[in-house]
Motif scaffolding. Structure first.
Motif, PDB file in Angstrom:
ATOM      1  N   UNK A  10      26.067  63.031  87.810  1.00 34.36           N
ATOM      2  CA  UNK A  10      26.771  63.619  88.953  1.00 34.36           C
ATOM      3  C   UNK A  10      26.026  63.336  90.258  1.00 34.36           C
ATOM      4  N   UNK A  11      24.706  63.437  90.219  1.00 33.13           N
ATOM      5  CA  UNK A  11      23.890  63.140  91.406  1.00 33.13           C
ATOM      6  C   UNK A  11      24.060  61.681  91.806  1.00 33.13           C
ATOM      7  N   UNK A  12      24.047  60.799  90.827  1.00 37.68           N
ATOM      8  CA  UNK A  12      24.210  59.362  91.096  1.00 37.68           C
ATOM      9  C   UNK A  12      25.559  59.069  91.760  1.00 37.68           C
ATOM     10  N   UNK A  13      26.626  59.636  91.215  1.00 37.03           N
ATOM     11  CA  UNK A  13      27.959  59.408  91.767  1.00 37.03           C
ATOM     12  C   UNK A  13      28.067  60.017  93.170  1.00 37.03           C
ATOM     13  N   UNK A  14      27.490  61.197  93.352  1.00 34.80           N
ATOM     14  CA  UNK A  14      27.530  61.875  94.654  1.00 34.80           C
ATOM     15  C   UNK A  14      26.861  61.050  95.733  1.00 34.80           C
ATOM     16  N   UNK A  15      25.708  60.499  95.405  1.00 34.06           N
ATOM     17  CA  UNK A  15      24.961  59.701  96.377  1.00 34.06           C
ATOM     18  C   UNK A  15      25.740  58.463  96.788  1.00 34.06           C
ATOM     19  N   UNK A  16      26.404  57.840  95.844  1.00 36.78           N
ATOM     20  CA  UNK A  16      27.180  56.632  96.164  1.00 36.78           C
ATOM     21  C   UNK A  16      28.378  56.977  97.056  1.00 36.78           C
ATOM     22  N   UNK A  17      29.016  58.095  96.784  1.00 28.90           N
ATOM     23  CA  UNK A  17      30.155  58.507  97.609  1.00 28.90           C
ATOM     24  C   UNK A  17      29.712  58.857  99.024  1.00 28.90           C
ATOM     25  N   UNK A  18      28.592  59.549  99.141  1.00 29.33           N
ATOM     26  CA  UNK A  18      28.084  59.933 100.457  1.00 29.33           C
ATOM     27  C   UNK A  18      27.663  58.709 101.274  1.00 29.33           C
ATOM     28  N   UNK A  19      27.141  57.703 100.594  1.00 29.40           N
ATOM     29  CA  UNK A  19      26.715  56.477 101.274  1.00 29.40           C
ATOM     30  C   UNK A  19      27.860  55.476 101.405  1.00 29.40           C
ATOM     31  N   UNK A  20      29.045  55.886 100.904  1.00 27.53           N
ATOM     32  CA  UNK A  20      30.240  55.042 100.929  1.00 27.53           C
ATOM     33  C   UNK A  20      30.024  53.722 100.221  1.00 27.53           C
ATOM     34  N   UNK A  21      29.263  53.806  99.130  1.00 27.17           N
ATOM     35  CA  UNK A  21      29.011  52.634  98.305  1.00 27.17           C
ATOM     36  C   UNK A  21      30.048  52.560  97.184  1.00 27.17           C
ATOM     37  N   UNK A  22      30.152  51.399  96.604  1.00 28.92           N
ATOM     38  CA  UNK A  22      31.103  51.203  95.515  1.00 28.92           C
ATOM     39  C   UNK A  22      30.646  51.994  94.294  1.00 28.92           C
ATOM     40  N   UNK A  23      31.584  52.694  93.680  1.00 30.08           N
ATOM     41  CA  UNK A  23      31.259  53.472  92.493  1.00 30.08           C
ATOM     42  C   UNK A  23      31.004  52.548  91.305  1.00 30.08           C
ATOM     43  N   UNK A  24      30.178  52.991  90.351  1.00 33.27           N
ATOM     44  CA  UNK A  24      29.940  52.177  89.150  1.00 33.27           C
ATOM     45  C   UNK A  24      31.247  51.914  88.412  1.00 33.27           C
ATOM     46  N   UNK A  25      31.279  50.817  87.676  1.00 29.80           N
ATOM     47  CA  UNK A  25      32.480  50.484  86.912  1.00 29.80           C
ATOM     48  C   UNK A  25      32.717  51.525  85.820  1.00 29.80           C
ATOM     49  N   UNK A  26      33.956  51.903  85.620  1.00 26.68           N
ATOM     50  CA  UNK A  26      34.332  52.748  84.503  1.00 26.68           C
ATOM     51  C   UNK A  26      35.691  52.303  83.977  1.00 26.68           C
ATOM     52  N   UNK A  27      35.834  52.325  82.669  1.00 24.23           N
ATOM     53  CA  UNK A  27      37.121  51.988  82.069  1.00 24.23           C
ATOM     54  C   UNK A  27      37.976  53.226  81.853  1.00 24.23           C
ATOM     55  N   UNK A  28      37.405  54.387  82.189  1.00 19.07           N
ATOM     56  CA  UNK A  28      38.096  55.655  81.955  1.00 19.07           C
ATOM     57  C   UNK A  28      38.742  56.190  83.233  1.00 19.07           C
ATOM     58  N   UNK A  29      40.001  56.533  83.122  1.00 20.62           N
ATOM     59  CA  UNK A  29      40.729  57.159  84.230  1.00 20.62           C
ATOM     60  C   UNK A  29      41.557  58.316  83.670  1.00 20.62           C
ATOM     61  N   UNK A  30      41.642  59.390  84.447  1.00 22.26           N
ATOM     62  CA  UNK A  30      42.411  60.557  84.028  1.00 22.26           C
ATOM     63  C   UNK A  30      43.491  60.847  85.063  1.00 22.26           C
ATOM     64  N   UNK A  31      44.694  61.008  84.606  1.00 24.01           N
ATOM     65  CA  UNK A  31      45.807  61.370  85.491  1.00 24.01           C
ATOM     66  C   UNK A  31      45.776  62.873  85.727  1.00 24.01           C
ATOM     67  N   UNK A  32      45.441  63.287  86.936  1.00 22.13           N
ATOM     68  CA  UNK A  32      45.354  64.722  87.229  1.00 22.13           C
ATOM     69  C   UNK A  32      46.637  65.264  87.871  1.00 22.13           C
ATOM     70  N   UNK A  33      47.689  64.453  87.811  1.00 20.21           N
ATOM     71  CA  UNK A  33      48.958  64.882  88.382  1.00 20.21           C
ATOM     72  C   UNK A  33      49.157  64.405  89.808  1.00 20.21           C
TER      73      UNK A  33
END
Length: 226
Positions: free
Chosen positions: A167-190
């Motif tokens: 969570x810390x890793x993802x947060x830091x990338x979002x705050x720095x507006x960096x590209x998120x790590x690759x993931x093959x998982x996606x969830x439809x939240x509506x």
């Protein structure tokens, strides 16, 4: 402002990422374990809160594994019902009523350890605790103690430390507006397909209970009472 959902996903909301555990996988782990213990017979499914998305995902997971057994009649659903606000009193009541009615129970899947505790309390009143496989999740301390003492068969452990670090890793990338790590998982939240970063859950039985201790989740003294 970037938004991350931690452990539980927000539905119908514009979020940037979800970091949590694969709840569908948790349901699959529970079902696979119970099949080894009771490949046929009367199953009881004790679900969490009906409006909790995790409840839906866990159910999706165990249904995926058990579909063929259910369709063939090898497994009969004796009960499949919700526990509002995840209260264990519902679990106790469901199992107690079935036993009072003279129903034979061959396996119990409880969607967390608190619900498993409620079910086991009802079994204990009929001296059946430890004689019927019961699974839960969260690796709560009392659940680990029940596993050691032979009353609960398995719990699904979710490594919180790994979740926090990710969570810390993802947060830091979002705050720095960096590209998120690759993931093959996606969830439809509506609202949209949300990139999901999922930590692998682990089945814990009396054979590998020391993993909980090695990872510092509970101490040896807490689990074994020594």
């Amino acid at each position: 402002m970037p938004v991350i959902c931690y452990d539980r996903i927000a539905l119908n909301a514009n979020i940037d990422a979800y970091v949590g555990f694969d709840n569908k996988k948790i349901g699959e782990i529970m079902a696979k374990y119970l099949l080894k213990q009771s490949p046929s017979g009367n199953y009881v499914f004790i679900l969490g809160h009906p409006r909790d998305y995790n409840t839906y995902r866990i159910r999706e997971g165990y249904r995926k594994i058990l579909t063929l057994y259910l369709n063939s009649g090898k497994i009969n659903i004796l009960l499949e019902d919700y526990c509002y606000k995840w209260k264990k009193e519902y679990a106790y009541e469901y199992v107690a009523k079935l036993l009072q009615a003279g129903k034979r129970i061959d396996a119990i899947l409880a969607q967390n350890d608190s619900l498993a505790e409620g079910a086991i309390s009802a079994l204990a009143e009929k001296r059946l605790a430890g004689k019927i496989p019961v699974v839960g999740q969260d690796a709560e301390l009392n659940a680990c103690r029940r596993i050691v003492n032979g009353y609960q068969s398995m719990t699904v452990y979710k490594p919180i430390k790994k979740l926090s670090e990710l969570t810390i890793e993802i947060s830091e990338k979002l705050l720095k507006k960096e590209k998120l790590p690759f993931t093959k998982n996606f969830i439809n939240n509506g609202y949209k397909m949300v990139p999901a970063y999922l930590i692998e859950p682990i089945a814990i039985t009396n054979r590998n209970i020391k993993l909980i201790i090695e990872e510092g989740y509970h101490s040896y003294e807490e689990v074994f009472g020594k």
